[in-house]
Every structure is written in structure tokens, then in C-alpha cells.
Design a protein around this motif. Structure first.
Motif, PDB file in Angstrom:
ATOM      1  N   PHE A   1     -15.777 -22.234  -8.195  1.00  0.00           N
ATOM      2  CA  PHE A   1     -17.017 -21.629  -7.714  1.00  0.00           C
ATOM      3  C   PHE A   1     -17.138 -21.684  -6.195  1.00  0.00           C
ATOM      4  N   ALA A   2     -16.584 -22.686  -5.547  1.00  0.00           N
ATOM      5  CA  ALA A   2     -16.575 -22.724  -4.078  1.00  0.00           C
ATOM      6  C   ALA A   2     -15.737 -21.572  -3.536  1.00  0.00           C
ATOM      7  N   ALA A   3     -14.613 -21.278  -4.189  1.00  0.00           N
ATOM      8  CA  ALA A   3     -13.763 -20.152  -3.766  1.00  0.00           C
ATOM      9  C   ALA A   3     -14.483 -18.828  -3.983  1.00  0.00           C
ATOM     10  N   ARG A   4     -15.225 -18.716  -5.068  1.00  0.00           N
ATOM     11  CA  ARG A   4     -16.034 -17.514  -5.296  1.00  0.00           C
ATOM     12  C   ARG A   4     -17.113 -17.408  -4.231  1.00  0.00           C
ATOM     13  N   ALA A   5     -17.767 -18.539  -3.925  1.00  0.00           N
ATOM     14  CA  ALA A   5     -18.892 -18.544  -2.987  1.00  0.00           C
ATOM     15  C   ALA A   5     -18.478 -18.173  -1.573  1.00  0.00           C
ATOM     16  N   ASP A   6     -17.283 -18.608  -1.151  1.00  0.00           N
ATOM     17  CA  ASP A   6     -16.879 -18.307   0.226  1.00  0.00           C
ATOM     18  C   ASP A   6     -15.984 -17.073   0.337  1.00  0.00           C
TER      19      ASP A   6
END
Length: 122
Positions: A105-110
Motif C-alpha cells: 500500500f505504501a508503493a500504491r500511495a507514492d
């Protein structure tokens, strides 16, 4: 489906354990793929939408964008029963891959990972 067959299915879907891929090239890709698989098996999309950007429940991507790692993990493990979010503490699939789920989700968010992308696939 029996508990044993469900456990076997989950193990097959999740793949290698953290200890196996943590020392291999592409560990970041493997972590994203394991996180993606765990989220798919848990079926977070049923409430958070196909791309986890909100539906009946808020966007997980947006939550990862605005919250600390610790707050994100606590929200998943502890849930929010008053709002209908189940707690996943005690669920081995989620607990064993909580860092991978956060990385996904961090990769999706950034923006490192696009909506609908399947990590680990060229």
C-alpha cells in the motif's frame, strides 16, 4: 472446506516465507507480491473497492499515504469494529505478511505501483 485445506490454499497463494526471499535479489518485488496476495486472499476489495481506493469503506491507499507505518499496521491488526472493519490480529496470513501489506500500500500511495498492477509480474 476444512481448516487444513484452507491453510494449504493460503500457503500456496502466499508463496515463500519472509526468511526465504529476504536474502535474495528482488526481495522488494517479492515483498510487494506477497502483500498483494495476502490482500487478495483477505478480500479487502469487497469493502474498500477493486483498487482499494474506497467503496463502502475508505481508501486503504489514501490511509497509507497519510498515516505512519505503525498506525497503518495497528489499524489492520486491531480493526475498527464500530465501523465494520474486522481485526486481523490472530490471522496468520495477515500477521505473517503485515510488513509486506504495508509495503504494497505504501508503493500504491507514492505511485511506485499503479492500481491494478500485479507485483512480481513483468
Amino acid at each position: 472446506m476444512t481448516q487444513r485445506s484452507l491453510s494449504c490454499l493460503i500457503a500456496w497463494m502466499v508463496g515463500a516465507s519472509l526468511s526465504v526471499y529476504a536474502q535474495t535479489p528482488g526481495a522488494a518485488d517479492a515483498a510487494l507480491a506477497d502483500g498483494w496476495r495476502a490482500v487478495r486472499v483477505a478480500d479487502c476489495a469487497r469493502c474498500h473497492g477493486k483498487d482499494h481506493e474506497g467503496l463502502a469503506a475508505p481508501s486503504i491507499v489514501g490511509f497509507a499515504r497519510t498515516q505512519s507505518r505503525e498506525r497503518f499496521i495497528a489499524a489492520i491488526l486491531d480493526g475498527n469494529p464500530q465501523m465494520g472493519m474486522p481485526a486481523y490480529r490472530g490471522n496468520p496470513l495477515i500477521e505473517n505478511h503485515i510488513d509486506d501489506i504495508y509495503r504494497y500500500f505504501a508503493a500504491r500511495a507514492d505511485g511506485r505501483l499503479a492500481a491494478g498492477a500485479m507485483p512480481g509480474r513483468d
